[in-house]
Design an enzyme around this catalytic site. Structure first.
Site, PDB file in Angstrom:
ATOM      1  N   LYS B  96       9.899  39.410  -0.142  1.00  0.00           N
ATOM      2  CA  LYS B  96       8.944  39.161   0.855  1.00  0.00           C
ATOM      3  C   LYS B  96       8.236  40.454   0.774  1.00  0.00           C
ATOM      4  O   LYS B  96       8.637  41.240   1.450  1.00  0.00           O
ATOM      5  CB  LYS B  96       9.471  38.695   1.978  1.00  0.00           C
ATOM      6  CG  LYS B  96       8.158  38.739   3.324  1.00  0.00           C
ATOM      7  CD  LYS B  96       8.672  38.294   4.401  1.00  0.00           C
ATOM      8  CE  LYS B  96       7.429  38.397   5.478  1.00  0.00           C
ATOM      9  NZ  LYS B  96       7.624  38.126   6.766  1.00  0.00           N
ATOM     10  N   GLY B 157       3.991  38.304  15.267  1.00  0.00           N
ATOM     11  CA  GLY B 157       4.398  38.378  16.662  1.00  0.00           C
ATOM     12  C   GLY B 157       3.416  38.022  17.688  1.00  0.00           C
ATOM     13  O   GLY B 157       3.778  38.098  18.831  1.00  0.00           O
ATOM     14  N   ALA B 184       3.895  34.206   9.815  1.00  0.00           N
ATOM     15  CA  ALA B 184       3.494  35.143  10.757  1.00  0.00           C
ATOM     16  C   ALA B 184       2.260  34.359  11.778  1.00  0.00           C
ATOM     17  O   ALA B 184       1.552  33.640  11.198  1.00  0.00           O
ATOM     18  CB  ALA B 184       2.875  36.368  10.563  1.00  0.00           C
ATOM     19  N   GLY B 185       2.661  34.723  13.107  1.00  0.00           N
ATOM     20  CA  GLY B 185       1.507  34.383  13.983  1.00  0.00           C
ATOM     21  C   GLY B 185       1.821  32.846  14.702  1.00  0.00           C
ATOM     22  O   GLY B 185       1.261  32.650  15.655  1.00  0.00           O
ATOM     23  N   ASN B 206       9.692  33.705  13.007  1.00  0.00           N
ATOM     24  CA  ASN B 206      10.762  34.597  13.474  1.00  0.00           C
ATOM     25  C   ASN B 206      10.776  34.489  14.987  1.00  0.00           C
ATOM     26  O   ASN B 206      11.497  33.988  15.926  1.00  0.00           O
ATOM     27  CB  ASN B 206      10.798  35.987  13.056  1.00  0.00           C
ATOM     28  CG  ASN B 206      12.408  36.632  13.294  1.00  0.00           C
ATOM     29  OD1 ASN B 206      12.575  37.586  12.592  1.00  0.00           O
ATOM     30  ND2 ASN B 206      12.536  36.408  14.614  1.00  0.00           N
ATOM     31  N   THR B 207       9.545  35.295  15.724  1.00  0.00           N
ATOM     32  CA  THR B 207       9.524  35.601  17.206  1.00  0.00           C
ATOM     33  C   THR B 207       9.614  34.354  17.991  1.00  0.00           C
ATOM     34  O   THR B 207      10.118  34.499  19.110  1.00  0.00           O
ATOM     35  CB  THR B 207       8.244  36.527  17.288  1.00  0.00           C
ATOM     36  OG1 THR B 207       8.109  37.606  16.285  1.00  0.00           O
ATOM     37  CG2 THR B 207       8.372  37.069  18.796  1.00  0.00           C
TER      38      THR B 207
END
Lengths: 65, 256
Positions: B96, B157, B184-185, B206-207
């Site tokens: 990645k 994040g 992401a996001g 992830n977050t």
């Protein structure tokens, strides 16, 4: 000889990258290495000489996103 | 199901391994997420630590595909060297690729990204570039050998979801044969469902899971969301329209 390992100045006895890992207790550890910002494969550590002022990075698996 | 460089993955959910309250919660979140891919990184390890070895044992127990990242790299050289170290550590050609251009937004540096992707593809890597939804950038990435594109939904994040739905839809239309991942996001399962409804092959987050009050339950929420999104995409959704159209038949209504 004085080198930088993971950003910290260090006085070492070893003259090769493989020797340095042994000296640090990481001879068998699952780590990857670079010397002066260039990758050094595991197979070449034994013959990779170190010199004064070299910058070594030793990294391990870690959490990531 | 998504296919990345010839490998079919049994889940549309790709999950990061960072920021969980404990290794046990990470493992439980992965179990309930049914994710098929885990992202990992490489980091310095202090002399006395063996954290990296313990973490690697935990990741291997998950039994999913491992996708190392170059998170935090701001230059091409940093990203390329990090990728080379990751390939040896994790024994995979997958990477990645992150080349960050702005510290506040963590927006990818499109120029450095293309250069690093070209170098890595030439060296046998299978590159998953973390990119913006810029169509021309994505064309360049494909030209240098990327068979997967991972545009952001919004900055890493933030949990802001899909900031440019038009741009994401446009990428899907322009790259019918490239695997597309919103990376992401994402903050909520509904946003993940939306990405899959747009025809995206997978989402990477992830977050949203790790920082939820109950990560494992949120992980299951995302698992169900991507399944719902995939069913919707498969079912050929209706076209939206501006004017109302009655669903109950007008014909036969009583004259009152």
């Amino acid at each position: 000889m004085k080198i930088i390992v993971n950003g910290e100045a260090m006085e070492i006895a070893s003259s090769t990258l493989a020797g340095l890992l042994m000296e640090l207790g990481k001879g068998d550890a699952k780590v990857a290495t670079s010397l002066n910002e260039a990758f050094v494969p595991k197979a070449l550590r034994q013959t990779q000489p170190l010199k004064n002022g070299d910058r070594v990075e030793i990294v391990a698996p870690r959490q990531g996103g | 199901m998504p296919e990345f460089y010839g490998k079919v993955i049994a889940s549309r959910l790709m999950l990061g391994s960072a920021q969980y309250p404990s290794p046990a919660i990470l493992a439980e979140a992965f179990r309930r997420s049914e994710a098929g891919t885990v992202t990992v990184s490489v980091r310095r390890e202090a002399d006395s630590e063996q954290a990296g070895q313990d973490f690697w044992a935990l990741i291997q127990e998950l039994g999913v595909a491992v996708l190392p990242n170059t998170a935090g790299c701001h230059s091409v050289r940093e990203a390329v060297t990090t990728a080379q170290m990751a390939r040896e550590l994790f024994d995979t050609n997958w990477i990645k690729l992150e080349v960050i251009g702005n510290a506040d937004t963590l927006q990818p540096d499109p120029f450095g990204l293309v250069e690093a992707a070209a170098t890595l593809a030439e060296d046998g890597f299978e590159v998953f570039p973390y990119c913006t939804e810029d169509l021309v950038l994505c064309e360049r990435l494909v030209e240098v050998g990327c068979k997967v594109l991972m545009p952001w939904g919004s900055p890493i994040g933030t949990g802001l979801g899909l900031n440019n739905i038009y741009g994401l839809r446009s990428l899907r239309a322009n790259f019918p044969d490239i695997s597309l991942v919103v990376d992401a996001g994402l903050g909520l399962p509904s946003q993940a469902a939306h990405a899959i409804e747009l025809g995206y092959d997978a989402v990477l987050l992830n977050t949203a899971v790790a920082k939820a009050g109950d990560p494992a339950t949120m992980a299951e929420g995302f698992a169900r969301a991507v399944e719902a999104g995939a069913l919707a995409a498969q079912a050929d959704p209706m076209e939206p329209r501006d004017m109302a159209a009655p669903s109950t038949p007008v014909l036969g209504k009583a004259f009152l």
